[in-house]
Design a protein around this motif. Structure first.
Motif, mmCIF file in Angstrom:
data_model
loop_
_atom_site.group_PDB
_atom_site.id
_atom_site.type_symbol
_atom_site.label_atom_id
_atom_site.label_comp_id
_atom_site.label_asym_id
_atom_site.label_seq_id
_atom_site.Cartn_x
_atom_site.Cartn_y
_atom_site.Cartn_z
ATOM 1 N N HIS D 7 1.085 -31.096 -55.180
ATOM 2 C CA HIS D 7 0.035 -30.443 -54.398
ATOM 3 C C HIS D 7 0.465 -29.008 -54.096
ATOM 4 O O HIS D 7 1.594 -28.766 -53.686
ATOM 5 N N ARG D 8 -0.434 -28.075 -54.311
ATOM 6 C CA ARG D 8 -0.176 -26.672 -53.983
ATOM 7 C C ARG D 8 -0.575 -26.443 -52.523
ATOM 8 O O ARG D 8 -1.696 -26.793 -52.142
ATOM 9 N N HIS D 10 -2.173 -24.835 -49.545
ATOM 10 C CA HIS D 10 -3.234 -23.853 -49.396
ATOM 11 C C HIS D 10 -3.047 -23.021 -48.129
ATOM 12 O O HIS D 10 -2.453 -23.475 -47.162
ATOM 13 N N PHE D 11 -3.639 -21.829 -48.169
ATOM 14 C CA PHE D 11 -3.563 -20.945 -46.999
ATOM 15 C C PHE D 11 -4.136 -21.628 -45.764
ATOM 16 O O PHE D 11 -3.588 -21.522 -44.666
ATOM 17 N N TYR D 12 -5.224 -22.354 -45.951
ATOM 18 C CA TYR D 12 -5.881 -22.994 -44.797
ATOM 19 C C TYR D 12 -5.078 -24.175 -44.254
ATOM 20 O O TYR D 12 -5.481 -24.777 -43.263
ATOM 21 N N GLU D 13 -3.966 -24.495 -44.863
ATOM 22 C CA GLU D 13 -3.104 -25.565 -44.343
ATOM 23 C C GLU D 13 -1.949 -25.010 -43.486
ATOM 24 O O GLU D 13 -1.182 -25.773 -42.923
ATOM 25 N N THR D 14 -1.877 -23.692 -43.404
ATOM 26 C CA THR D 14 -0.847 -23.073 -42.562
ATOM 27 C C THR D 14 -1.386 -22.898 -41.138
ATOM 28 O O THR D 14 -2.586 -23.008 -40.905
ATOM 29 N N ASP D 15 -0.478 -22.612 -40.204
ATOM 30 C CA ASP D 15 -0.916 -22.242 -38.862
ATOM 31 C C ASP D 15 -0.184 -20.975 -38.428
ATOM 32 O O ASP D 15 0.555 -20.366 -39.212
ATOM 33 N N MET D 17 2.319 -20.377 -36.784
ATOM 34 C CA MET D 17 3.780 -20.315 -36.864
ATOM 35 C C MET D 17 4.235 -19.876 -38.264
ATOM 36 O O MET D 17 5.431 -19.746 -38.519
ATOM 37 N N GLY D 18 3.256 -19.712 -39.194
ATOM 38 C CA GLY D 18 3.598 -19.234 -40.527
ATOM 39 C C GLY D 18 4.048 -20.337 -41.474
ATOM 40 O O GLY D 18 4.528 -20.067 -42.570
ATOM 41 N N HIS D 21 0.789 -26.665 -40.907
ATOM 42 C CA HIS D 21 0.568 -27.424 -39.665
ATOM 43 C C HIS D 21 0.904 -28.897 -39.929
ATOM 44 O O HIS D 21 0.481 -29.475 -40.917
ATOM 45 N N TRP D 28 -1.398 -35.527 -46.730
ATOM 46 C CA TRP D 28 -0.705 -35.572 -48.016
ATOM 47 C C TRP D 28 -0.117 -36.971 -48.264
ATOM 48 O O TRP D 28 -0.022 -37.406 -49.401
ATOM 49 N N TYR D 69 3.060 -21.699 -47.302
ATOM 50 C CA TYR D 69 1.943 -21.306 -48.164
ATOM 51 C C TYR D 69 2.399 -21.122 -49.616
ATOM 52 O O TYR D 69 3.410 -20.469 -49.860
ATOM 53 N N ASP D 70 1.631 -21.691 -50.516
ATOM 54 C CA ASP D 70 1.788 -21.526 -51.958
ATOM 55 C C ASP D 70 2.963 -22.337 -52.534
ATOM 56 O O ASP D 70 3.176 -22.314 -53.755
#
Lengths: 133, 133, 133, 133
Positions: D7-8, D10-15, D17-18, D21, D28, D69-70
């Motif tokens: 799984h890559r 995604h940006f929308y899975e970050t929060d 804190m960088g 989340h 997952w 991310y990524d």
């Protein structure tokens, strides 16, 4: 001490089984944790401004019965242990006005330095407030 | 130029109506945008390291038919305009192997300075890659 | 008529840019829509029990300034057109106590038969309430 | 048996804190569970068509280090116990090409009748496939 916060279940929190998707309960535990900390005078913004992060290192949940769309739920957060190095909380989620517990949970956060990522002890000013539990 | 990326619809992306919740399509547009930029050699990490953000300022979608759990979808992203100040993309989402378009969309991003939040022009090195569209 | 509902921005609604991820605004528009309908006596549960769905067919947003973690936002929903076949709403999101508009949006929902998926007219009992706008 | 799926992030899975989340790791795990079941010939669609649900009743995770991310992550799912009444899985999440384990987890699902919500035993046809682990 326990702190209760209410939350209305949104349509976007349901899944195809017609109930709340279980990952949302972890988001609601966070909501409970934030409000608990606010109740003792600690905000995430102050911690972040002090270059302190508090990542989750362990979390678990038991799902006894599902919450559903439009339920008004209560998230009851109890501090088990708040020290200079960690925060331990218990959670109970129920529907407001109903004694039945839908979900229980438990979490552990540690404090880290935002720059180095290393585990740290929080300054005394926070620990004074942690004693309020 | 158009770039296609595939995505398997997850259970947690559905809602109680038994189909994908519409807010997810905007996440998938983002996924398409990221892969488009990667295809021309631009990564978000490089932009962030250069202190450049590129917030969305406008986005819209038309939903013709729903995607469902476990569908393998294709997100086709087409650059309409990539300049020193903005990125304009069109999106088409369909099920892999099926010509029917489920969702279409359109977005506008601008470049801003991460510190000041002000709109800026990206450095020439990015613009060279934008000419690849 | 306009209906306002408040929402506290959660940590899990932010992204790495340090602001709310834009897909969340579409979830908040939904929240506004739900509360608007509740205000005129229409609940999603009643519609679902009547075998009626009301999928989104078009939606757009303009993002003027970001909401941030812990902001108490106001979602103001205005009905533009509520007929037997469609619901058209406008949205304005701002921070409570601040006149500045962060995000504006517009959506179109149609009514469909939950079994056939075909567009339908809602029964008169709903339309009576739609006249309340 | 173990099944790995990539799984890559995604940006929308970050929060803010960088990092990712933490609630996303439970999504997952679901992704891993679905692919494990698919590998032994069991799909959620077949279960749903047989009027069988399999809600999560217990889940836990330990977070050793964050995904970012990524990152291209690998979700390794191992069946601990698959019986007529329950599914027990272990999970390990790491970055592809890196042996370091970021997150571990454990879950318990039971089978229920979709109409009554009562715990049931799955038909023999499923259990035959469960023996493949």
């Amino acid at each position: 001490m326990s702190v209760k916060v209410e939350h209305r279940v949104h349509f976007y929190e349901t899944d195809q089984m017609g109930v709340v998707h279980h990952a949302n309960y972890f988001r609601w535990f966070e909501l409970g944790r934030v409000e608990y900390l606010r109740a003792i005078g600690v905000t995430l913004v102050e911690l972040i401004n002090d270059n302190i992060l508090f990542p989750i290192t362990e979390i678990d949940a038991k799902f006894h019965a599902p919450a559903r769309y439009d339920d008004l739920i209560s998230i009851e957060t109890t501090a088990v242990e708040l020290t200079k190095v960690k925060l331990v909380f218990d959670y109970k989620i129920s529907i407001v006005g109903d004694e039945k517990i839908l979900v229980t949970g438990h979490s552990l956060n540690v404090f880290t330095d935002a720059s180095s990522g290393k585990i740290i002890r929080v300054p005394e000013k926070y620990f004074e407030r942690f004693r309020l539990i």
